[in-house]
Every structure is written in structure tokens, then in C-alpha cells.
Design a protein around this motif. Structure first.
Motif, short mmCIF file in Angstrom:
data_model
loop_
_atom_site.label_atom_id
_atom_site.label_comp_id
_atom_site.label_asym_id
_atom_site.label_seq_id
_atom_site.Cartn_x
_atom_site.Cartn_y
_atom_site.Cartn_z
N VAL A 140 0.90 -1.00 -0.29
CA VAL A 140 0.29 0.09 -0.38
C VAL A 140 0.48 1.81 0.05
O VAL A 140 0.64 2.82 -0.31
N ILE A 141 2.02 1.13 0.72
CA ILE A 141 2.81 2.36 0.88
C ILE A 141 3.96 2.62 -0.31
O ILE A 141 3.85 3.82 -0.70
N ILE A 142 3.93 1.26 -1.36
CA ILE A 142 4.65 1.67 -2.67
C ILE A 142 3.88 1.71 -3.71
O ILE A 142 3.97 2.24 -4.59
N ALA A 143 2.60 1.88 -3.65
CA ALA A 143 1.44 1.45 -4.66
C ALA A 143 1.35 2.89 -6.05
O ALA A 143 1.57 2.89 -6.83
N PRO A 144 1.59 3.96 -5.02
CA PRO A 144 1.79 5.03 -6.08
C PRO A 144 2.56 5.40 -6.54
O PRO A 144 2.74 5.87 -7.88
N ASN A 145 3.66 4.17 -6.02
CA ASN A 145 5.26 4.92 -6.78
C ASN A 145 5.33 3.56 -8.06
O ASN A 145 5.09 3.81 -9.24
N ILE A 146 4.10 2.55 -7.69
CA ILE A 146 3.81 1.68 -9.17
C ILE A 146 3.20 1.91 -9.84
O ILE A 146 3.44 1.75 -10.78
N TYR A 147 2.20 2.86 -9.06
CA TYR A 147 1.55 3.36 -10.34
C TYR A 147 2.02 4.06 -10.96
O TYR A 147 1.60 4.96 -12.49
N TRP A 148 3.12 4.81 -10.98
CA TRP A 148 3.39 5.90 -11.05
C TRP A 148 4.92 5.62 -12.85
O TRP A 148 4.77 5.94 -13.38
N GLN A 149 5.21 4.14 -12.51
CA GLN A 149 5.90 3.99 -12.99
C GLN A 149 5.03 2.88 -14.35
O GLN A 149 5.16 3.47 -14.98
N TYR A 150 3.98 2.36 -13.94
CA TYR A 150 2.99 1.96 -14.89
C TYR A 150 3.23 3.56 -15.92
O TYR A 150 2.60 2.62 -17.46
N MET A 151 2.33 4.55 -15.55
CA MET A 151 2.03 5.10 -16.23
C MET A 151 2.87 6.31 -17.20
O MET A 151 2.76 6.83 -18.05
N HIS A 152 4.21 6.31 -16.72
CA HIS A 152 5.66 6.23 -17.38
C HIS A 152 6.26 4.97 -18.48
O HIS A 152 7.36 5.20 -18.07
N ARG A 153 5.63 4.08 -17.71
CA ARG A 153 5.90 2.90 -19.15
C ARG A 153 7.19 2.57 -18.42
O ARG A 153 8.44 2.19 -19.14
N PHE A 154 7.29 2.37 -17.24
CA PHE A 154 9.05 1.69 -16.25
C PHE A 154 9.69 2.41 -16.91
O PHE A 154 10.87 1.83 -17.20
N PRO A 155 10.29 3.62 -16.24
CA PRO A 155 11.30 4.19 -17.13
C PRO A 155 12.24 3.64 -15.72
O PRO A 155 13.52 3.34 -16.25
N VAL A 156 11.91 3.07 -14.63
CA VAL A 156 13.12 2.54 -14.14
C VAL A 156 14.24 1.55 -15.30
O VAL A 156 15.10 1.03 -14.86
N PHE A 157 12.99 0.77 -15.80
CA PHE A 157 13.81 -0.61 -17.07
C PHE A 157 14.99 0.51 -17.34
O PHE A 157 15.77 -0.35 -17.97
N THR A 158 13.82 1.61 -17.87
CA THR A 158 15.20 2.32 -19.09
C THR A 158 15.67 2.21 -18.86
O THR A 158 17.24 2.65 -19.29
N HIS A 159 15.96 3.07 -17.39
CA HIS A 159 17.64 3.23 -16.44
C HIS A 159 18.24 2.26 -16.55
O HIS A 159 19.87 2.84 -16.50
N MET A 160 18.09 1.54 -15.88
CA MET A 160 18.75 -0.26 -16.18
C MET A 160 19.48 -0.75 -16.60
O MET A 160 20.56 -0.44 -17.01
#
Length: 512
Positions: free
Chosen positions: A198-218
């Protein structure tokens, strides 16, 4: 015990103020700090490179005026809190003042730089230690409330740095190899996991709406940096990072084989699992710094216990050797002198006669972190001087653009006091903050590489003039150029708008 508690509080305060006493006033914020400070002016549940927790402290920094003190107080403060948790573990075991002092030694040496850089690392190390602390308390007490604290700690760890997922996985897998595997039959563990989700859900949603840029960065990180880090280099890095206090983790592993050390074995198993995986992934050595505070605490307690009746001089000899070596290598840990003096010291002392390898795989006179901590203000002053040559009537139609987030961040940090407009960049999270509409007549470019005549944007200007450059051979960004492009064709606005929209679309879901 009361005396030991006083020692813990005293050393915690010393840990907080120590880096302020050691860093030379010549140095400016680190290149990455400018990025994270910029994120504090654009609060969000996610960013291109990092989770959102650090941006909250960047926002607080701006609220308090944005001085260098407020930039540095957060890593220093959390460094003190990390030591405090490690010290509490020592006291839980029954350790006394000597064990607390031994635990303090790595915090006064190998963690010094980490706890003075406004980067995600200081939060990550604190959160990893907090995870270990709460899990250990559950194991020792079997009180379910500690599982919920563990869940909150795990969520904060993930919101500080995504690599925390690997440490958490290592801890949970390690439990399977111990009698404490029964924790998986406790429904409160899963409720705690749900709380963390629940605490990290907003960040997961943000990643989803931005096509998971964390994977692009990695992926970019893997291609540009990590593939050049050998597994041997990573493993040797663990020894290097612990050179001054290597006896602490070694003692911790010995303690885990004792009867009293049984509850601590999960941290030894987790360490082996994490180090093995990170080596396989070609990670950088400092990616796992957060696994050490609890090992240092355990090792310090065990050394104190072993030498309580015999060989009492050993802890003092070890501490003395660590302090003596720390003075010798301190200029490698913290920038205690000006760059020229540091470079000279490295040669005279033999610490690094052949230079330091940077991410460009070349040898340089200074450690890369130190070379990233000056030259920014000088470049901003030169940019401001170039900007003032533009007629006042044309300045509202002038854009300052930087291909590097570091210079965009530095210009936005120092620039407002000099009358500069917001600098723009399509690099890193700065891309998200690019305007959608433009009315450009002139452009100031702050960059190493000058676009060629076929560049679709820069070919629209009638003239391009080099106004100045940075001349500081020891600075990482030495040679950066400031170019003034004037009298753009009106078609440039459509070109820029189309290009920016196309880049943003890569990180935006249709229909958002």
C-alpha cells in the motif's frame, strides 16, 4: 548500561557533525545532488532514475533556504541514525562502551562520504539497517508488531532505492535456511507485506503510467557502466570498502556459529546470497554498503566479549591501527583539501600515483566524486555573463539548454540569484519538466559537444558564437563550452515542440 547509552548518544552526535568538520569549504554540491535537488522542486511519486523518497528531503531543503548546510544535513543526520540503530543492536546483545566505539569506527571512515552526499545511498543504508533491526527484534521477541515495522521499513527501503528489493529478497530467502522459517506461517507477515505494498503503490502506479522508466534507466546503466565492472572488481571492492575494519565482519561471521549467534545467522546467509547475486550482475561495490552496519555491530560485540577476560589489549590495538590508517587515507574518503593539494598528496603519499579510474575508464588525478564537486558555480557565472550580452528585450525569448542534467541543475541552483531563467534539459527527469510550447529567438548552449551544421534544431539559427568555457583541468567537466546561438528561424519552435513531445511520449501511456 547507562554509561553505554550515554556513549551511544555522544557518538551519534559526533557522527552527525564529523563530516561538516572534515570537508573543505572549497567544494560545491556533487553533480548528482543538483539532479535530486531539482526533483525537490517537482514533487512526484516517481522519477526517471530514482524512487521518490529523496525528493521529499530535497523539498525540505528548498523550504529551509537551500543552503549547502541544508543539503548536507540530511545525509549526516541519517548517518547518525544508522549508527544509532547499529549501536542499539550492540546494547541488545549486552555490549558496552568498547563495542560501541568499535562499531563507530566504520561510520567514521568508510561511511563518511556516503553520509555527506545528498544521494539515495544514505537513505538506502539507513533503511536496510532498519529492516535488519526490526526483523531481528521480531526474531528475538516474536512480537507481531515488529513485523509491521519491518513492512514499513521495507517499503521505505524500496522508496529510497530500487536495489533494496534484492536485499529484502535475500533476507526472506535466508529465513528458509534457519528454524525461523516458521515466520512464513504467520499471517501477520503477509499483512505487513500488504501494508508495504500500500505504501509503495503510488510509485508503482507512477511507473506504470510512465512505461516503467526504471527499466530504461537500468538498461542504460548496464550498457554504459556496469558491463565494465568485473565480478572480481566487485568482490575486491568489498575488501577495499572494509579494509580499515575488516576484523568486524569477520568477527560477526564467527559469532554466527556460536549458540548465542544463532538468531543472527540469517544476516550472514543473506550477505552471501546478496553478494553472489550482485557479483553476477556486475554491480558496483558500493551498491551493497547497507548490508554492513549490522555485521559491524555484531562483530564489535563479539570482539568485546572474546577479549573481556583475556587479551584485553586487542580491541584497543585494532582501534588504534584503524585510527592511524584512517588519518593516512582520510583524503581518499573526504575532500579535506583543495583539489590541487589533494592531487599532490596522492602522489607524495603513494596512495594513487597512477591516478583514479573514472567511468570513462581513464586515469585521472582525483577520485571522480571529488572532481564532480567543483566547477559548477564558475560555469554558471560565465553563463550569466553571456546571458547579459543579450539585449534585455530579447531575453524573454532566450532559452538556456544543457544536454547534461548536472549543468541544468547547477544553473537552476545558482542561476536565479544571477537573473538567469530556468535552464532546460531533455536528460534524465528534466525531460518531464520540459515545456510543451516555445517561442525561441536565441539559445545559450552549455555543453561539451557542439552540434554539427546538420542538427535540425541548431541549423535554424543564423549565428553561433562561443562565449566562454570552463578552464579547470582537475574538474570533471573541464572544457565545458558556453555557446550563444542567435536569430532563430520561427520554424524552430515547431521542431522543438515536436521533438520534445516525441521524447515524452516514450514515457507516457496513451489516454493518460
Amino acid at each position: 548500561m547507562p554509561n553505554a547509552k550515554k556513549v551511544l548518544y555522544l557518538l551519534t552526535v559526533l557522527k552527525i557533525i564529523l563530516p561538516f568538520l572534515l570537508q573543505h569549504s572549497y567544494y560545491q554540491p556533487h553533480r548528482d545532488e543538483f539532479l535530486y535537488l531539482a526533483e525537490g522542486q517537482h514533487l512526484s511519486w516517481g522519477y526517471m532514475e530514482v524512487p521518490p523518497l529523496l525528493s521529499f528531503f530535497a523539498w525540505l531543503t528548498h523550504c529551509f533556504g537551500g543552503s549547502l548546510f541544508w543539503i548536507k544535513i540530511w545525509p549526516a543526520l541519517f548517518g547518525g541514525l544508522t549508527f544509532f540503530l547499529a549501536g542499539r543492536i550492540v546494547l541488545m546483545l549486552g555490549g558496552r562502551s568498547l563495542a560501541l566505539f568499535l562499531t563507530f569506527l566504520p561510520f567514521a571512515t568508510q561511511f563518511l562520504r556516503l553520509n555527506f552526499l545528498f544521494q539515495p545511498g544514505f537513505l538506502e543504508v539507513f533503511c536496510w539497517t532498519l529492516c535488519a533491526f526490526t526483523l531481528l527484534n521480531y526474531i528475538l521477541s516474536e512480537r507481531n508488531s515488529w513485523l509491521y515495522f519491518f513492512g514499513i521499513s521495507a517499503a521505505l527501503a524500496i522508496l529510497s532505492k530500487y536495489t533494496s528489493i534484492f536485499y529484502l529478497a535475500s533476507l526472506l530467502i535466508a529465513l528458509l535456511f534457519t528454524p525461523y522459517r516458521k515466520i512464513f506461517l504467520n499471517r501477520h507477515l503477509y499483512f505487513a507485506g500488504l501494508l508495504a505494498l500500500v505504501i509503495i503503490a503510488p510509485n508503482i502506479y507512477w511507473q506504470y503510467m510512465h512505461r516503467f522508466p526504471v527499466f530504461t534507466h537500468m538498461k542504460e546503466l548496464q550498457e554504459t557502466q556496469l558491463q565494465f565492472v568485473s565480478r572480481k572488481e566487485f568482490l575486491l571492492g568489498q575488501l577495499k570498502n572494509n579494509t580499515l575494519v575488516i576484523y568486524l565482519p569477520l568477527a560477526a561471521f564467527l559469532f554466527m556459529f556460536t549458540v548465542k549467534g544463532k538468531p543472527f545467522r540469517i544476516f550472514g546467509i543473506a550477505y552471501v546470497l546478496l553478494i553472489s547475486y550482485m557479483a553476477w550482475m556486475h554491480a558496483k561495490a558500493y551498491y551493497v554498503l547497507g548490508v554492513y552496519p549490522i555485521l559491524h555491530a555484531i562483530g564489535a560485540y563479539y570482539i568485546e566479549t572474546l577479549t573481556a577476560r583475556r587479551l584485553r589489549a586487542i580491541p584497543y590495538v585494532l582501534a588504534g591501527l584503524t585510527c592511524a590508517l584512517a588519518i593516512y587515507v582520510l583524503p581518499l574518503i573526504m575532500p579535506v583539501m583543495k583539489p590541487e593539494q589533494l592531487a599532490g598528496y596522492y602522489k607524495r603519499s603513494g596512495l594513487q600515483k597512477n591516478g583514479f579510474k573514472w567511468e570513462d575508464l581513464k586515469q585521472h588525478p582525483l577520485p571522480q566524486d571529488f572532481a564532480d564537486m567543483f566547477g559548477w558555480k564558475e560555469t554558471v557565472l560565465k553563463t550569466a555573463a553571456a546571458y547579459k550580452t543579450i539585449p534585455p528585450a530579447d531575453r524573454p525569448y532566450t532559452v538556456i539548454y544543457c544536454p547534461s542534467y548536472a549543468f541544468a541543475g547547477a544553473l537552476n541552483f545558482y542561476g536565479p540569484a544571477l537573473g538567469l531563467p530556468k535552464a532546460l534539459s531533455t536528460n534524465a527527469s528534466f525531460l518531464f519538466w520540459m515545456p510543451d510550447r516555445y517561442n525561441v529567438k536565441h539559445l545559450l548552449l552549455v555543453a561539451h559537444n557542439i552540434p554539427d551544421e546538420n542538427d535540425p534544431v541548431f541549423r535554424q539559427f543564423s549565428t553561433g558564437t562561443m562565449m566562454d568555457s570552463l578552464n579547470n583541468p582537475l574538474a570533471r567537466e573541464n572544457g565545458i563550452r558556453i555557446m550563444l546561438y542567435e536569430d532563430a528561424d520561427p520554424r524552430i519552435n515547431h521542431i522543438i515542440e515536436t521533438t520534445v513531445a516525441k521524447e515524452k511520449a516514450k514515457f507516457t501511456r496513451t489516454g493518460r
